[in-house]
Design a protein around this motif. Sequence first.
Motif, PDB file in Angstrom:
ATOM      1  N   MET A   1       0.830  -1.195   0.000  1.00 54.61           N
ATOM      2  CA  MET A   1       0.000   0.000   0.000  1.00 54.61           C
ATOM      3  C   MET A   1       0.872   1.256   0.000  1.00 54.61           C
ATOM      4  SD  MET A   1      -3.224  -0.762   2.533  1.00 54.61           S
ATOM      5  CE  MET A   1      -2.164  -0.951   3.971  1.00 54.61           C
ATOM      6  N   SER A   2       0.351   2.280  -0.641  1.00 59.04           N
ATOM      7  CA  SER A   2       1.081   3.545  -0.674  1.00 59.04           C
ATOM      8  C   SER A   2       0.982   4.233   0.693  1.00 59.04           C
ATOM      9  CB  SER A   2       0.492   4.453  -1.759  1.00 59.04           C
ATOM     10  OG  SER A   2      -0.826   4.830  -1.416  1.00 59.04           O
ATOM     11  N   ALA A   3       1.851   5.217   0.888  1.00 56.96           N
ATOM     12  CA  ALA A   3       1.833   5.960   2.148  1.00 56.96           C
ATOM     13  C   ALA A   3       0.517   6.705   2.323  1.00 56.96           C
ATOM     14  CB  ALA A   3       3.010   6.936   2.185  1.00 56.96           C
ATOM     15  N   ASP A   4      -0.057   7.173   1.221  1.00 57.49           N
ATOM     16  CA  ASP A   4      -1.313   7.909   1.289  1.00 57.49           C
ATOM     17  C   ASP A   4      -2.456   7.003   1.756  1.00 57.49           C
ATOM     18  OD1 ASP A   4      -2.930  10.246   0.865  1.00 57.49           O
ATOM     19  OD2 ASP A   4      -3.722   9.283  -0.934  1.00 57.49           O
ATOM     20  N   ILE A   5      -2.530   5.790   1.223  1.00 57.65           N
ATOM     21  CA  ILE A   5      -3.572   4.846   1.619  1.00 57.65           C
ATOM     22  C   ILE A   5      -3.381   4.419   3.075  1.00 57.65           C
ATOM     23  CG2 ILE A   5      -4.433   2.499   1.238  1.00 57.65           C
ATOM     24  CD1 ILE A   5      -4.112   2.924  -1.725  1.00 57.65           C
ATOM     25  N   THR A   6      -2.135   4.187   3.466  1.00 56.71           N
ATOM     26  CA  THR A   6      -1.851   3.819   4.852  1.00 56.71           C
ATOM     27  C   THR A   6      -2.296   4.915   5.816  1.00 56.71           C
ATOM     28  OG1 THR A   6       0.056   2.491   4.162  1.00 56.71           O
ATOM     29  CG2 THR A   6      -0.036   3.165   6.469  1.00 56.71           C
ATOM     30  N   GLU A   7      -2.049   6.160   5.441  1.00 54.46           N
ATOM     31  CA  GLU A   7      -2.448   7.284   6.288  1.00 54.46           C
ATOM     32  C   GLU A   7      -3.967   7.362   6.416  1.00 54.46           C
ATOM     33  OE1 GLU A   7      -3.834  11.325   7.107  1.00 54.46           O
ATOM     34  OE2 GLU A   7      -3.919  10.365   5.132  1.00 54.46           O
ATOM     35  N   LYS A   8      -4.683   7.039   5.349  1.00 55.73           N
ATOM     36  CA  LYS A   8      -6.148   7.060   5.399  1.00 55.73           C
ATOM     37  C   LYS A   8      -6.670   5.964   6.323  1.00 55.73           C
ATOM     38  CE  LYS A   8      -6.761   9.190   0.865  1.00 55.73           C
ATOM     39  NZ  LYS A   8      -7.223   9.052  -0.527  1.00 55.73           N
ATOM     40  N   TYR A   9      -6.082   4.790   6.244  1.00 63.15           N
ATOM     41  CA  TYR A   9      -6.469   3.712   7.157  1.00 63.15           C
ATOM     42  C   TYR A   9      -6.207   4.121   8.612  1.00 63.15           C
ATOM     43  CZ  TYR A   9      -7.619  -0.148   4.000  1.00 63.15           C
ATOM     44  OH  TYR A   9      -8.252  -0.971   3.087  1.00 63.15           O
ATOM     45  N   GLN A  10      -5.088   4.764   8.847  1.00 61.56           N
ATOM     46  CA  GLN A  10      -4.742   5.170  10.209  1.00 61.56           C
ATOM     47  C   GLN A  10      -5.765   6.153  10.763  1.00 61.56           C
ATOM     48  OE1 GLN A  10      -0.799   6.743  10.578  1.00 61.56           O
ATOM     49  NE2 GLN A  10      -0.897   6.953  12.789  1.00 61.56           N
ATOM     50  N   ARG A  11      -6.228   7.079   9.932  1.00 53.41           N
ATOM     51  CA  ARG A  11      -7.246   8.035  10.362  1.00 53.41           C
ATOM     52  C   ARG A  11      -8.548   7.325  10.713  1.00 53.41           C
ATOM     53  NH1 ARG A  11      -7.003  11.970   5.374  1.00 53.41           N
ATOM     54  NH2 ARG A  11      -8.899  12.879   6.293  1.00 53.41           N
TER      55      ARG A  11
END
Length: 268
Positions: A1-11
Amino acid sequence: MSADITEKYQRVFTFLLRLLRVETVTRSIFNMSFKSQLDSQLFSGNSETKSLFHSFRFFVQSFTSALTNYVSDIAIGANWRTFISKLKRLDRESRARTSLTSAVRYDEDDTDEEGDEGVDVSDFDHQQLNDVFSIIAYHEATLDKILTACLLKSRHRAARGALNDMLDLIFSFARFLRRVKAGMSGEKVAKRITELHSRWQQSMQLLVDSLRAMDEKGQTRQSVLSAQYSDIFDIRDEEIGARTKYPGVRDLLIRLDPLANQYNSSTY
């Protein structure tokens, strides 16, 4: 997963953890409310304060239930079910094509039983279902819909701020009950509960007004996202019907608006 997708999951996960904490605290408020010792410490025969306290507790529970059910069923549930349903359908179609291709090849080669192992479909890479980049785009679009429905986008700052204030008030209410000491004056108890009630009322109204404005202006972007990806992914939300074709904040508004009206019309 890209960093952007990972950040969305974290939110999303951070938000869910906070909701779990709110649910736990709300249950503790309910349990503490019916302890005879707390009852005598809080009210000391003051029926007006007691009525205000239990009414406030009821609205806290109703709000928590409405919010968590919305997040579970609509904001995350409906969007994620649609995503998984689409992937499963692509998977079935791909398996069918693979099986047909294998059957034709084996028939042409007149393969004997010992060589009839074929392709193990359990090892089939889901990235081959269509186009890996389109599936990644669909995945990200689904996360965007979830973030939008959970009010976690930057353009939802007003609504998210009101929601966070209400969650903080639930924590404050629970801390107040835990810190109540014998001999606390009825006036002090009534003052604190009235203060919490007033702040709750303001935050609830701000949240509902923000949701109504977002709905009127189309800021949920559910229709935009669906239109953008529908031709590619055939996005549908059949399991929840046409009423929630674009699951989003309108559903939360439908759940909270009557509660806000009832809360504002209540007399204490």
